[in-house]
Design a protein around this motif. Structure first.
Motif, short mmCIF file in Angstrom:
data_model
loop_
_atom_site.label_atom_id
_atom_site.label_comp_id
_atom_site.label_asym_id
_atom_site.label_seq_id
_atom_site.Cartn_x
_atom_site.Cartn_y
_atom_site.Cartn_z
N ILE A 1 -8.88 -39.84 -0.90
CA ILE A 1 -9.30 -41.06 -1.60
C ILE A 1 -8.32 -42.19 -1.35
O ILE A 1 -7.39 -42.39 -2.08
CB ILE A 1 -9.47 -40.83 -3.11
CG1 ILE A 1 -10.74 -40.04 -3.36
CG2 ILE A 1 -9.53 -42.12 -3.87
CD1 ILE A 1 -11.18 -40.01 -4.80
N HIS A 2 -8.50 -42.85 -0.26
CA HIS A 2 -7.80 -44.07 0.09
C HIS A 2 -6.52 -44.30 -0.70
O HIS A 2 -6.49 -45.13 -1.61
CB HIS A 2 -8.72 -45.27 -0.10
CG HIS A 2 -10.07 -45.06 0.50
ND1 HIS A 2 -10.27 -44.83 1.83
CD2 HIS A 2 -11.29 -45.02 -0.08
CE1 HIS A 2 -11.57 -44.67 2.07
NE2 HIS A 2 -12.21 -44.78 0.94
N PRO A 3 -5.42 -43.59 -0.47
CA PRO A 3 -4.21 -43.80 -1.23
C PRO A 3 -3.63 -45.18 -0.96
O PRO A 3 -3.83 -45.74 0.11
CB PRO A 3 -3.28 -42.70 -0.72
CG PRO A 3 -3.79 -42.36 0.65
CD PRO A 3 -5.26 -42.59 0.60
N GLU B 1 -13.82 -36.80 -0.81
CA GLU B 1 -12.99 -37.78 -1.51
C GLU B 1 -12.62 -37.32 -2.91
O GLU B 1 -11.78 -37.94 -3.57
CB GLU B 1 -13.70 -39.13 -1.59
CG GLU B 1 -13.87 -39.80 -0.24
CD GLU B 1 -14.28 -41.25 -0.40
OE1 GLU B 1 -13.57 -41.99 -1.10
OE2 GLU B 1 -15.32 -41.65 0.15
N GLU C 1 -16.14 -47.55 -6.24
CA GLU C 1 -14.73 -47.89 -6.35
C GLU C 1 -14.23 -47.76 -7.79
O GLU C 1 -13.08 -47.38 -8.03
CB GLU C 1 -14.48 -49.31 -5.82
CG GLU C 1 -13.02 -49.67 -5.69
CD GLU C 1 -12.23 -48.68 -4.83
OE1 GLU C 1 -11.07 -48.37 -5.19
OE2 GLU C 1 -12.77 -48.18 -3.82
N ARG D 1 -8.20 -41.59 -9.19
CA ARG D 1 -6.83 -41.73 -8.70
C ARG D 1 -5.81 -41.56 -9.82
O ARG D 1 -4.71 -41.07 -9.61
CB ARG D 1 -6.63 -43.10 -8.06
CG ARG D 1 -7.35 -43.33 -6.75
CD ARG D 1 -6.88 -44.63 -6.10
NE ARG D 1 -7.74 -45.00 -4.99
CZ ARG D 1 -8.63 -45.99 -5.04
NH1 ARG D 1 -8.77 -46.71 -6.13
NH2 ARG D 1 -9.37 -46.27 -3.99
N THR D 2 -6.18 -42.01 -11.02
CA THR D 2 -5.24 -41.98 -12.14
C THR D 2 -5.49 -40.80 -13.07
O THR D 2 -4.84 -40.69 -14.12
CB THR D 2 -5.33 -43.29 -12.95
OG1 THR D 2 -6.68 -43.46 -13.42
CG2 THR D 2 -4.96 -44.49 -12.07
N GLN E 1 -6.58 -35.86 -1.38
CA GLN E 1 -5.73 -36.74 -0.57
C GLN E 1 -6.55 -37.73 0.24
O GLN E 1 -6.02 -38.66 0.80
CB GLN E 1 -4.85 -35.92 0.40
CG GLN E 1 -5.62 -35.18 1.47
CD GLN E 1 -6.04 -33.79 1.02
OE1 GLN E 1 -6.06 -33.50 -0.17
NE2 GLN E 1 -6.37 -32.94 1.97
N ARG F 1 -13.64 -44.11 -8.12
CA ARG F 1 -12.44 -43.76 -7.34
C ARG F 1 -11.17 -44.14 -8.11
O ARG F 1 -10.21 -43.37 -8.14
CB ARG F 1 -12.45 -44.50 -5.99
CG ARG F 1 -13.44 -43.96 -4.96
CD ARG F 1 -13.23 -44.68 -3.65
NE ARG F 1 -14.15 -44.24 -2.61
CZ ARG F 1 -15.07 -45.01 -2.05
NH1 ARG F 1 -15.20 -46.28 -2.43
NH2 ARG F 1 -15.85 -44.53 -1.11
N SER F 2 -11.16 -45.32 -8.71
CA SER F 2 -9.98 -45.78 -9.44
C SER F 2 -9.64 -44.84 -10.59
O SER F 2 -8.47 -44.52 -10.83
CB SER F 2 -10.20 -47.20 -9.96
OG SER F 2 -10.36 -48.12 -8.89
N HIS G 1 -11.29 -34.37 -9.82
CA HIS G 1 -10.01 -35.01 -9.51
C HIS G 1 -10.02 -35.50 -8.08
O HIS G 1 -10.82 -35.06 -7.25
CB HIS G 1 -8.85 -34.05 -9.74
CG HIS G 1 -8.91 -32.81 -8.89
ND1 HIS G 1 -8.36 -32.73 -7.64
CD2 HIS G 1 -9.49 -31.61 -9.12
CE1 HIS G 1 -8.59 -31.53 -7.14
NE2 HIS G 1 -9.27 -30.83 -8.02
N ALA G 2 -9.12 -36.43 -7.80
CA ALA G 2 -9.04 -37.00 -6.46
C ALA G 2 -8.41 -36.01 -5.49
O ALA G 2 -7.62 -35.15 -5.88
CB ALA G 2 -8.21 -38.29 -6.50
#
Length: 231
Positions: free
Chosen positions: A222-224, A199, A157, A164-165, A220, A160-161, A217-218
């Protein structure tokens, strides 16, 4: 097996990876969708390894044309196309698996194994629930994956965070390491897992003035964040 791929290097990789598995034989290879369509309407094959972006006919157009003609062979997508509309359209056409370039030999083998499981399950007159559960595990339906032994969900996670950014072009593993406080080796292991499960995606940046750098990079998947209700 038939390979339809306009990039000769990727087509060679597809063939090399496929022929490592003695269950498969590459019988034809095409560099455009139209040539593949003409051949497949006259000859039988069990499996397509298929790109999307190709001259004359795209992979999506090729599958549409085959389905319209009643040709129901299975397809594994190996492509750079990961936009939502294309992925959704191809999944609705019944592709067996979907690999986003660049891909690993291990992920390619997983796709071949999934095809073989599907073919074996369809060999009889009926399919029992246990077999269906193996073909459609709960994790694949929910989009979630249980991390393998030795991986921590909390660490996943954190990565992932960061993804996402990340900027649109992506981040190298060294930057992800600094942002997460994890070692570069750990980051690469975890991000490879996310890439294999759709992911995350990776590209190679050649504009570094030196050694090419892989950027992550993320996607679509990855748990938006859930959309906020209108007040």
């Amino acid at each position: 097996m038939v390979i339809v791929e306009d990039d000769p290097m990727v087509a060679l990789l597809d063939r090399t990876f496929a022929e490592k598995d003695t269950r498969f034989q590459v019988i034809q290879s095409f560099q455009n969708g139209q040539s593949a369509l003409d051949w497949l309407l006259e000859h039988q094959a069990d499996l397509l390894i298929l790109d999307v972006y190709m001259p004359q006919l795209t992979g999506l157009e090729l599958l549409h044309a085959l389905r319209a003609e009643g040709v129901q062979l299975d397809a594994i997508m190996v492509t750079a196309a990961n936009d939502v509309q294309t992925v959704d359209a191809l999944l609705k056409l019944g592709v067996v698996d979907y690999l986003v370039k660049p891909f690993t030999v291990e992920r390619f083998q997983q796709a071949l194994d999934a095809f073989c499981r599907h073919r074996a399950a369809m060999a009889g007159s009926a399919v029992d629930q246990d077999t269906l559960d193996r073909l459609f595990p709960a994790s694949s339906l929910t989009g979630e994956h249980t991390p393998p032994k030795g991986m921590q969900e909390a660490t996943l996670e954190r990565i992932r965070s960061c993804l996402r950014t990340a900027p649109e072009q992506g981040l190298p593993s060294e930057t992800l390491s600094r942002q997460t406080g994890l070692s570069v080796v750990t980051v690469r292991r975890y991000v490879s897992y996310l890439v294999e499960h759709g992911e995350a995606a990776s590209t190679v940046n050649y504009d570094t003035g030196g050694r090419p750098c892989r950027l992550y990079h993320a996607t679509q998947f990855i748990h938006p964040p859930a959309p906020q209700a209108n007040e």
